[in-house]
Motif scaffolding. Structure first.
Motif, short mmCIF file in Angstrom:
data_model
loop_
_atom_site.label_atom_id
_atom_site.label_comp_id
_atom_site.label_asym_id
_atom_site.label_seq_id
_atom_site.Cartn_x
_atom_site.Cartn_y
_atom_site.Cartn_z
N ALA A 29 0.83 -1.20 0.00
CA ALA A 29 0.00 0.00 0.00
C ALA A 29 0.87 1.24 0.00
O ALA A 29 1.98 1.23 0.51
N PRO A 30 0.38 2.36 -0.56
CA PRO A 30 1.14 3.60 -0.52
C PRO A 30 1.45 4.01 0.92
O PRO A 30 0.64 3.80 1.83
N ALA A 31 2.62 4.62 1.12
CA ALA A 31 3.02 5.03 2.46
C ALA A 31 2.17 6.18 2.93
O ALA A 31 1.78 7.04 2.16
N PRO A 32 1.86 6.26 4.24
CA PRO A 32 1.08 7.38 4.76
C PRO A 32 1.82 8.69 4.61
O PRO A 32 3.05 8.73 4.67
N LEU A 33 1.08 9.77 4.42
CA LEU A 33 1.68 11.09 4.39
C LEU A 33 2.04 11.52 5.80
O LEU A 33 1.23 11.42 6.72
N PRO A 34 3.25 12.05 6.00
CA PRO A 34 3.59 12.58 7.31
C PRO A 34 2.99 13.96 7.49
O PRO A 34 2.64 14.64 6.52
N SER A 35 2.87 14.39 8.73
CA SER A 35 2.44 15.75 9.01
C SER A 35 3.64 16.67 8.88
O SER A 35 4.71 16.39 9.42
N PRO A 36 3.53 17.79 8.15
CA PRO A 36 4.64 18.72 8.06
C PRO A 36 4.89 19.38 9.41
O PRO A 36 4.05 19.41 10.30
N ALA A 37 6.09 19.95 9.52
CA ALA A 37 6.48 20.50 10.82
C ALA A 37 5.65 21.71 11.21
O ALA A 37 5.44 21.97 12.39
N SER A 38 5.16 22.45 10.24
CA SER A 38 4.40 23.66 10.57
C SER A 38 3.44 23.96 9.45
O SER A 38 3.62 23.51 8.33
N PRO A 39 2.37 24.76 9.74
CA PRO A 39 1.42 25.11 8.69
C PRO A 39 2.07 25.82 7.52
O PRO A 39 1.57 25.77 6.41
N ALA A 40 3.20 26.47 7.72
CA ALA A 40 3.83 27.18 6.62
C ALA A 40 4.24 26.25 5.50
O ALA A 40 4.34 26.66 4.35
N ALA A 41 4.45 24.98 5.84
CA ALA A 41 4.87 24.03 4.80
C ALA A 41 3.84 23.88 3.71
O ALA A 41 4.16 23.54 2.58
N ALA A 42 2.58 24.15 4.04
CA ALA A 42 1.52 23.97 3.05
C ALA A 42 1.54 25.02 1.97
O ALA A 42 1.03 24.81 0.89
N SER A 43 2.13 26.18 2.23
CA SER A 43 2.07 27.25 1.25
C SER A 43 3.44 27.65 0.72
O SER A 43 3.56 28.59 -0.03
N THR A 44 4.50 26.95 1.12
CA THR A 44 5.83 27.27 0.63
C THR A 44 5.99 26.76 -0.79
O THR A 44 5.93 25.56 -1.03
N ALA A 45 6.23 27.64 -1.73
CA ALA A 45 6.17 27.27 -3.14
C ALA A 45 7.20 26.23 -3.53
O ALA A 45 6.96 25.38 -4.36
N THR A 46 8.41 26.29 -2.96
CA THR A 46 9.46 25.38 -3.39
C THR A 46 9.84 24.39 -2.31
O THR A 46 10.92 23.82 -2.32
N ALA A 47 8.97 24.18 -1.35
CA ALA A 47 9.29 23.24 -0.27
C ALA A 47 9.43 21.84 -0.82
O ALA A 47 8.63 21.39 -1.63
N ALA A 48 10.46 21.13 -0.37
CA ALA A 48 10.65 19.75 -0.79
C ALA A 48 9.66 18.87 -0.05
O ALA A 48 9.19 19.21 1.04
N ARG A 467 -4.54 6.00 4.28
CA ARG A 467 -5.21 4.82 4.80
C ARG A 467 -4.73 3.53 4.14
O ARG A 467 -5.18 2.45 4.51
N GLY A 468 -3.82 3.64 3.17
CA GLY A 468 -3.31 2.45 2.54
C GLY A 468 -4.32 1.71 1.69
O GLY A 468 -4.42 0.49 1.73
N VAL A 469 -5.10 2.45 0.89
CA VAL A 469 -6.07 1.83 0.00
C VAL A 469 -5.32 1.03 -1.08
O VAL A 469 -4.25 1.43 -1.52
#
Length: 623
Positions: A29-48, A467-469
């Protein structure tokens, strides 16, 4: 959600948003997504992408199902590599589609061989869940073969080459991808341009096939409307390809990009000189092709019956909107109480420039607070990603849409809600992209965020990863009815908690989905003209002219049949919920119901109903 309308070959009905990428991924199954360290990670244009979290071991049946799915993933990677790469098959990242008729014949043969192999496995399988997944795989392969055969029998193969190239490059040059995946874009670019050993320019191969098939009697020529639209936007899309290579500083792209652009421009010149004079002025598909389009999008009602239901729903929604508009007009002291006048007044409250994105992020936070307070569905701990669309994206996918995360072998990639601010002008005009007022007023952000972000598509696709569908349920079961049905259902469950202005615009967008379900089949049947459909959408649904134009293009050539799936998918989910609530009575819990539905993957409506009745209703304890 916008569905990318590219004419590729033997492509399974993948969501490659508008619809969207050597050894296959591990059979897990696909690996679960981790939680980013901070909300800023969601809007950083070039974040890895974030580092992957340790994946819980999948159930044995999911691992076995995923082993079977490799059979179709291998075929997909060979013949539709851009789509395979976009869902996570990395070995396909440097490969490109071969538009030759010989490749399409080989693809059909490969899918037929896959059907034989999967049928053997289906007959030997004892686990009901794995057997169900095997049937999903068989159905997907069968659709690939039938769709290819129908096309070969009925119409000339016209490839939107610039759009195909943009999809292949943009799916790699993406903030969410690792640098190694972005680097593969240079090899893919060189192959598109014919600069790699053994490769002919893709535009040259597509042009040769187009000329060959135009000479065959009895085949339906491409629609003039479609070719004129692509000719009007291709230059902007080509600019967007160059912008992506410059943004990511891909060294050595200049020469192959210049060569590719020369080939694409020559293809456009051939379209103008040789194809437009022979293009058909109409757009309607032969009935077998339109019936297949409806089936592929998950709609199993005859067009006339679907249109009749949609007309009734349209009138009911107008009545609801009229009642709500009267109260809004009174509260705001507006001069007119008609729903059209009130919506036009709300549209005047435009968000401008740098205020747009912060507003949508704030709206998302408000919606998430409602979801948690009302226990509508379980939310992840991480924020959702929202960004504004580029000019090239707006030309290719002219509607708000969600770019799905990588579904296989996910390394922390997340889905993105992409909001276009401008749409292409009419074909043949010199206007370029035109600003619209449909997506950038405060009342609209409620329903658009609910549909594309949460609790809609972003949450829907994140659940497949987290959820590993199984691969069968995350990739090969997909059709527009089960994807867009959830997006529209997400709007509906949030609507009671919106302010009156948000409710009105949410009903306006549901009105649009009902209009789609009768305009699409009635355009195909010749009961209404494109001009009349545009005028209807502008007057009765209160769409801006560019959006009404884009809608009619969707029904006529971008993706005939697809637009009906929203209305149909919503109805099936609402019927299922009503049945479950009636059966369970006070035992019904909306959050548990929604979590269960999302955990099933993107099952077609019939399979979803069976799963809910057998494994949700049947598993709940009696009072």
């Amino acid at each position: 959600m916008a569905l990318r309308a590219l004419r590729t070959f033997a492509v399974l009905p993948l969501l490659v948003a508008a619809c969207a990428r050597a050894a296959p991924p591990p059979a897990a199954a696909p690996a679960p997504l981790p939680s980013p360290a901070s909300p800023a990670a969601a809007s950083t244009a070039t974040a890895a992408p974030a580092a992957p979290a340790a994946a819980p071991r999948s159930p044995a049946w999911v691992e076995r199902s995923n082993e079977h799915a490799q059979v179709l993933l291998d075929v997909l990677a060979r013949f539709s590599p851009e789509d395979a790469g976009s869902v996570g098959v990395e070995r396909a990242d440097v490969e490109i589609t071969d538009p030759s008729p010989e490749a399409e014949a080989r693809a059909r043969a490969a899918y037929r061989a896959a059907i034989v192999e999967l049928q053997k496995r289906r007959e030997a399988e004892k686990d009901p869940a794995v057997a169900e997944d095997l049937q999903i795989l068989l159905d997907a392969a069968d659709r690939a073969v039938r769709g290819s055969e129908l096309d070969e029998k009925h119409r000339v193969t016209y490839v939107h080459v610039t759009g195909l190239v943009f999809h292949g490059i943009s799916s790699l040059l993406d903030d969410r991808n690792s640098p190694s995946r972005r680097a593969a874009a240079l090899t893919r670019l060189r192959r598109y341009a014919g600069l790699e050993a053994g490769y002919t320019p893709i535009a040259e191969r597509a042009r040769a096939r187009l000329s060959q098939e135009l000479a065959k009697p009895g085949l339906l020529a491409p629609s003039r409307m479609e070719i004129e639209r692509h000719l009007a936007t291709n230059a902007r899309v080509r600019e967007g390809i160059g912008e992506l290579f410059r943004k990511y500083a891909i060294s050595g792209h200049e020469e192959p990009l210049a060569a590719l652009n020369r080939e694409l421009e020559a293809y456009d010149a051939a379209l103008r000189a040789d194809v437009l004079p022979r293009a058909r002025t109409g757009f309607a598909l032969p009935p077998p092709l339109y019936a297949f389009a409806l089936e592929s999008n998950g709609v199993d009602l005859p067009p006339a019956e679907l249109a009749s239901l949609a007309h009734t729903a349209f009138d009911d929604l107008k009545a609801q909107m009229q009642k709500l508009s009267a109260s809004i007009a009174a509260a705001r002291k507006l001069p007119g109480a008609d729903y059209r006048d009130v919506i036009r007044a709300l549209k005047k409250e435009q968000l401008v420039g740098e205020a747009i994105l912060p507003h949508y992020k704030e709206r998302l936070a408000q919606i998430e607070a409602i979801i948690r307070r009302e226990r509508l569905v379980t939310l992840p701990d991480r924020p959702a990603r929202i960004r504004l669309g580029t000019a090239a994206e707006s030309a290719e996918s002219p509607a708000p849409h969600m770019l799905p995360p990588r579904l296989l072998g996910n390394q922390g990639e997340e889905g993105e809600f992409v909001l276009p601010l401008s749409l292409p002008g009419p074909p043949g005009s010199t206007e370029g992209l035109r600003k619209i007022d449909d997506f950038t007023h405060a009342a609209a952000s409620w329903t658009l965020t609910a549909h594309e972000a949460r609790p809609g598509h972003e949450l829907q696709f994140a659940s497949f990863v987290e959820r590993g569908v199984s691969i069968a349920r995350a990739v090969f079961a997909e059709n527009s009815a089960n994807v867009e049905g959830w997006g529209l259902y997400a709007e509906a469950i949030l609507l009671p908690f919106m302010p009156p202005e948000g409710q009105l615009v949410s009903l306006q967008y549901r009105l649009l989905r009902a209009a789609r379900a009768f305009l699409d089949p009635e355009l195909q049947a010749g009961k209404i003209t494109p001009a009349a459909a545009r005028a209807f959408l502008e007057k009765e649904v209160v769409l801006a002219a560019p959006l009404a134009q884009s809608e009619v293009e969707r029904y006529t050539f971008r993706a005939p049949g697809q637009a009906t799936s929203y209305f149909y998918g919503l109805n099936r989910l609402m019927e299922l919920r009503a049945e479950v609530e009636s059966t369970m009575g006070p035992r019904f819990d909306a959050q548990r119901f929604h979590d269960f539905v999302l955990a099933q993957g993107i099952l077609p409506p019939k399979l979803m109903r069976r799963a809910v009745i057998e494994r949700f209703v049947g598993a709940q304890p009696a009072l």
